[in-house]
Design a protein around this motif. Structure first.
Motif, mmCIF file in Angstrom:
data_model
loop_
_atom_site.group_PDB
_atom_site.id
_atom_site.type_symbol
_atom_site.label_atom_id
_atom_site.label_comp_id
_atom_site.label_asym_id
_atom_site.label_seq_id
_atom_site.Cartn_x
_atom_site.Cartn_y
_atom_site.Cartn_z
ATOM 1 N N VAL A 85 12.383 -4.629 15.191
ATOM 2 C CA VAL A 85 11.082 -4.032 15.529
ATOM 3 C C VAL A 85 11.174 -3.091 16.724
ATOM 4 O O VAL A 85 10.345 -2.182 16.865
ATOM 5 C CB VAL A 85 10.055 -5.156 15.790
ATOM 6 N N HIS A 86 12.182 -3.244 17.574
ATOM 7 C CA HIS A 86 12.271 -2.435 18.790
ATOM 8 C C HIS A 86 13.158 -1.212 18.611
ATOM 9 O O HIS A 86 13.281 -0.410 19.545
ATOM 10 C CB HIS A 86 12.852 -3.290 19.918
ATOM 11 N N SER A 134 10.790 -7.533 12.463
ATOM 12 C CA SER A 134 9.443 -6.967 12.331
ATOM 13 C C SER A 134 8.617 -7.694 11.275
ATOM 14 O O SER A 134 7.394 -7.602 11.276
ATOM 15 C CB SER A 134 9.531 -5.479 11.972
ATOM 16 N N LYS A 135 9.277 -8.435 10.370
ATOM 17 C CA LYS A 135 8.555 -9.153 9.318
ATOM 18 C C LYS A 135 8.225 -10.595 9.709
ATOM 19 O O LYS A 135 7.671 -11.336 8.899
ATOM 20 C CB LYS A 135 9.383 -9.151 8.028
ATOM 21 N N GLU A 171 11.781 -5.395 23.464
ATOM 22 C CA GLU A 171 13.073 -5.038 24.069
ATOM 23 C C GLU A 171 13.598 -6.160 24.953
ATOM 24 O O GLU A 171 14.809 -6.414 24.996
ATOM 25 C CB GLU A 171 12.942 -3.750 24.883
ATOM 26 N N ALA A 172 12.679 -6.848 25.656
ATOM 27 C CA ALA A 172 13.102 -7.941 26.534
ATOM 28 C C ALA A 172 13.619 -9.125 25.722
ATOM 29 O O ALA A 172 14.613 -9.763 26.092
ATOM 30 C CB ALA A 172 11.939 -8.375 27.423
ATOM 31 N N ILE A 173 12.948 -9.421 24.610
ATOM 32 C CA ILE A 173 13.415 -10.507 23.739
ATOM 33 C C ILE A 173 14.799 -10.174 23.204
ATOM 34 O O ILE A 173 15.706 -11.017 23.197
ATOM 35 C CB ILE A 173 12.432 -10.731 22.577
ATOM 36 N N PHE A 174 14.980 -8.934 22.762
ATOM 37 C CA PHE A 174 16.279 -8.517 22.223
ATOM 38 C C PHE A 174 17.365 -8.611 23.291
ATOM 39 O O PHE A 174 18.474 -9.099 23.017
ATOM 40 C CB PHE A 174 16.178 -7.092 21.691
ATOM 41 N N SER A 175 17.065 -8.146 24.491
ATOM 42 C CA SER A 175 18.068 -8.168 25.565
ATOM 43 C C SER A 175 18.508 -9.589 25.869
ATOM 44 O O SER A 175 19.700 -9.863 26.053
ATOM 45 C CB SER A 175 17.507 -7.500 26.829
ATOM 46 N N ARG A 176 17.559 -10.523 25.921
ATOM 47 C CA ARG A 176 17.913 -11.909 26.211
ATOM 48 C C ARG A 176 18.675 -12.531 25.046
ATOM 49 O O ARG A 176 19.528 -13.391 25.228
ATOM 50 C CB ARG A 176 16.660 -12.717 26.538
ATOM 51 N N CYS A 177 18.351 -12.104 23.837
ATOM 52 C CA CYS A 177 19.068 -12.587 22.654
ATOM 53 C C CYS A 177 20.536 -12.178 22.720
ATOM 54 O O CYS A 177 21.443 -13.009 22.539
ATOM 55 C CB CYS A 177 18.398 -12.037 21.398
#
Length: 587
Positions: A418-419, A373-374, A388-394
């Protein structure tokens, strides 16, 4: 017509380059003709393709889209579009297969399994962490961080612990096999799912704090054989012993002149100023439960002459005893952010995956933030994809990238994700799309948590308690470094976050904290990632590790690796630290 395997590999490489650069086939052809003529290249092979890729990416990073067609191809490519392209290319490959000889065709089919048939092309495209974490799919203006790519000291060991000379930093021959990773408290007593918050009554907070004072006070009373505690504000001409919680007389930082001692209800619940001038040494912070001995002749100020600090909990006693020749467990620890501060490029994470593939650790402890988030691009709303999509792909990239290693993965969230929920204690992540065949080697843990890994206990928290307490702790004449003092406070106060009140950015739910934020025992290894300098220290028998962060601003950071073995004993038969060796390494 028979197509050689070399040309197939070249075709796949050029196809991947087309997808990454958002170019059509004729545009890629024009680029190649211009490049090969300018460089006078006669042959097409892997070396010339790699040189061409470097030149093309460098050219596209400098140029801006100047046509509607280019703008269309520079838009983020979602996963559905990528899957459509893969499907079309698979159909094309099947058409090519129909022209191959039976011998070649049978050889190619033998490379796939009946349970999971997949063409070479789809395997390259879908299993590539580089494609899943392509910066252009996250933010159109995303470019690699030049400072990160030009960093020095890759792989340099910057901190060590234990017998590291001649140590083999590799996992077992079969990583992850037989390694039990479980939450120490058990599923029924652990924070396993999200909960409702933002409805907290002051009296509930007070009850939690009171219970903390009484529990720690009872332990001190028993250990030091104290007969009874006196009320803090009762005038007395003789020396008295009082129990209470350290607090500050204002909203500023604690100092030697602003220390108050607040007693629990059983001792009157009053506050009294404390004079520390007669104490030869002390280390105090707001929220610390202590026992003080001294004079309070007027009832308005306690002149402290002796300070009793807390006691650590016992260690975990495992019934399993390891053999002396048994291979130790190799545990890797890393903490986010996993991108440089000036780019949403996940190159640091890809480098970490490369380390995991190379060293083949048995267990990987990965702490957030995964989507920070920072991060300046997130703060400025320059991201075009859902968090959420960025996190899932990560996470998908980590799981798929380490599939062949077979190591056990533990994911711990952060307040900076952040999610995710901005509450402490923080519930674990949820991964509804995690493949069933990979779920058994993934553990989703809360923040904080206590884990039992192969008979060795680990305490983990991604919240930067070291940084928070460093800003509030005061000391005199202790003779030890600040990190060791703070770590000892965490262990003796028996809490992952003993500071009260917490920093403004931390949203504490005290009822949940009482259930899930306290130490159940003294862990063998305590992992406390921080913005402060990395270290590995032995504090009251517990090996405390600050692995640092994988990225520090625009450059690379550090990660840690440990060798642990359950049931280790010293030459005298006494308990020895299960942590045999540890290192902090630059990524």
């Amino acid at each position: 017509m028979e197509i050689s395997s070399q040309w197939q590999v070249l075709f796949l490489r050029v196809l991947e380059l087309c997808i990454c650069c958002r170019l059509e086939a004729d545009e890629m052809l024009h680029e190649w003709v211009a490049y090969s003529n300018s460089k006078k290249i006669q042959n097409l092979n892997m070396d010339t393709v790699e040189q061409f890729e470097h030149e093309l990416l460098h050219k596209r990073n400098k140029s801006k889209p100047n046509s509607r067609k280019e703008e269309a191809y520079n838009r983020p490519m979602d996963i559905n579009l990528l899957q459509d392209i893969i499907k079309e290319e698979e159909e094309e490959e099947n058409l090519l297969d129909s022209y191959t000889t039976p011998g070649k065709g049978s050889q190619k089919r033998a490379l796939t399994t009946p349970e999971h048939p997949r063409s070479k092309r789809s395997a390259v495209l879908l299993a590539s962490p580089n494609l899943l974490l392509s910066p252009a799919s996250i933010s159109p203006s995303a470019t690699p961080s030049h400072k990160y790519s030009q960093r020095g000291g890759k792989g340099e060991v910057v901190a060590t612990f234990g017998a590291v000379q001649g140590t083999r930093w590799l996992g077992r021959k079969d990583p992850g096999a037989g390694v039990q990773v479980e939450l120490l408290e058990g599923p029924e007593d652990s924070l396993r799912c999200s909960y409702k918050f933002m409805f907290q009554r002051l009296r509930d907070v007070r009850n939690v704090l009171t219970e903390k004072i009484e529990d720690l006070g009872q332990n001190l009373k028993t250990h030091f054989s104290i007969e009874e505690f006196s009320p803090v504000s009762l005038p007395a001409q003789d020396s008295i012993t009082v129990l209470g919680q350290v607090c500050c007389d204002g909203n500023g930082k604690l100092n030697a002149q602003s220390v108050l001692l607040e007693a629990g209800p059983e001792q009157g619940g009053q506050q009294v100023p404390v004079d520390l001038s007669e104490l030869k040494e002390y280390s105090l912070f707001p929220g610390q439960v202590v026992v003080m001995e001294g004079m309070n002749a007027t009832g308005r100020k306690l002149v402290a002459s002796k300070l009793y600090e807390g006691l650590p909990l016992p260690f975990y006693m495992s019934n399993v005893k390891s053999e002396a020749d048994e291979e130790p467990l190799n545990v890797l620890v890393a903490c986010g952010p996993y991108t440089p501060s000036d780019s949403l490029n996940f190159d640091p994470l890809l480098d970490l995956i490369g380390v995991i593939v190379r060293d083949r650790p048995d267990v990987c402890l990965l702490l957030g933030p995964f989507v920070d988030s920072k991060h300046e691009k997130i703060e400025k709303a320059q991201v075009t994809e859902k968090f959420e999509a960025i996190f899932s792909r990560c996470i998908e990239s980590i799981v798929d990238g380490t599939k062949n290693v077979g190591c056990h993965l533990v994911f711990v969230p952060s307040q900076r994700d952040v999610h995710h929920h901005f509450i402490y204690p923080q519930p674990p992540f949820t991964l509804p799309n995690l493949a069933k065949d990979q779920a058994q080697r993934v553990t989703l843990a809360p923040d904080p948590c206590s884990l039992l890994i192969g008979g060795v206990t680990f305490g983990l928290t991604s919240t930067d308690i070291l940084f928070h307490m460093s800003a509030e702790e005061i000391s005199c004449g202790t003779g030890s470094d600040r990190f060791s003092r703070i770590l000892k406070h965490i262990l003796t106060q028996r809490s992952y976050y003993p500071l009260y009140p917490p920093v403004e950015e931390l949203n504490m739910d005290y009822e949940k904290f009482q259930s899930f934020g306290l130490l159940p025992l003294t862990p063998d290894v305590l992992v406390v990632p921080s913005e402060l300098r990395y270290f590995v220290k032995d504090v009251v028998g517990c090996v405390c590790v600050n692995p640092g962060r994988l990225t520090k601003g625009q450059v690379g950071g550090t990660y840690a690796r440990l060798l642990v073995r359950c049931g280790a004993t010293s030459d005298g038969g006494q308990r020895a630290s299960p942590c045999l060796a540890a290192q902090v390494v630059k990524i």
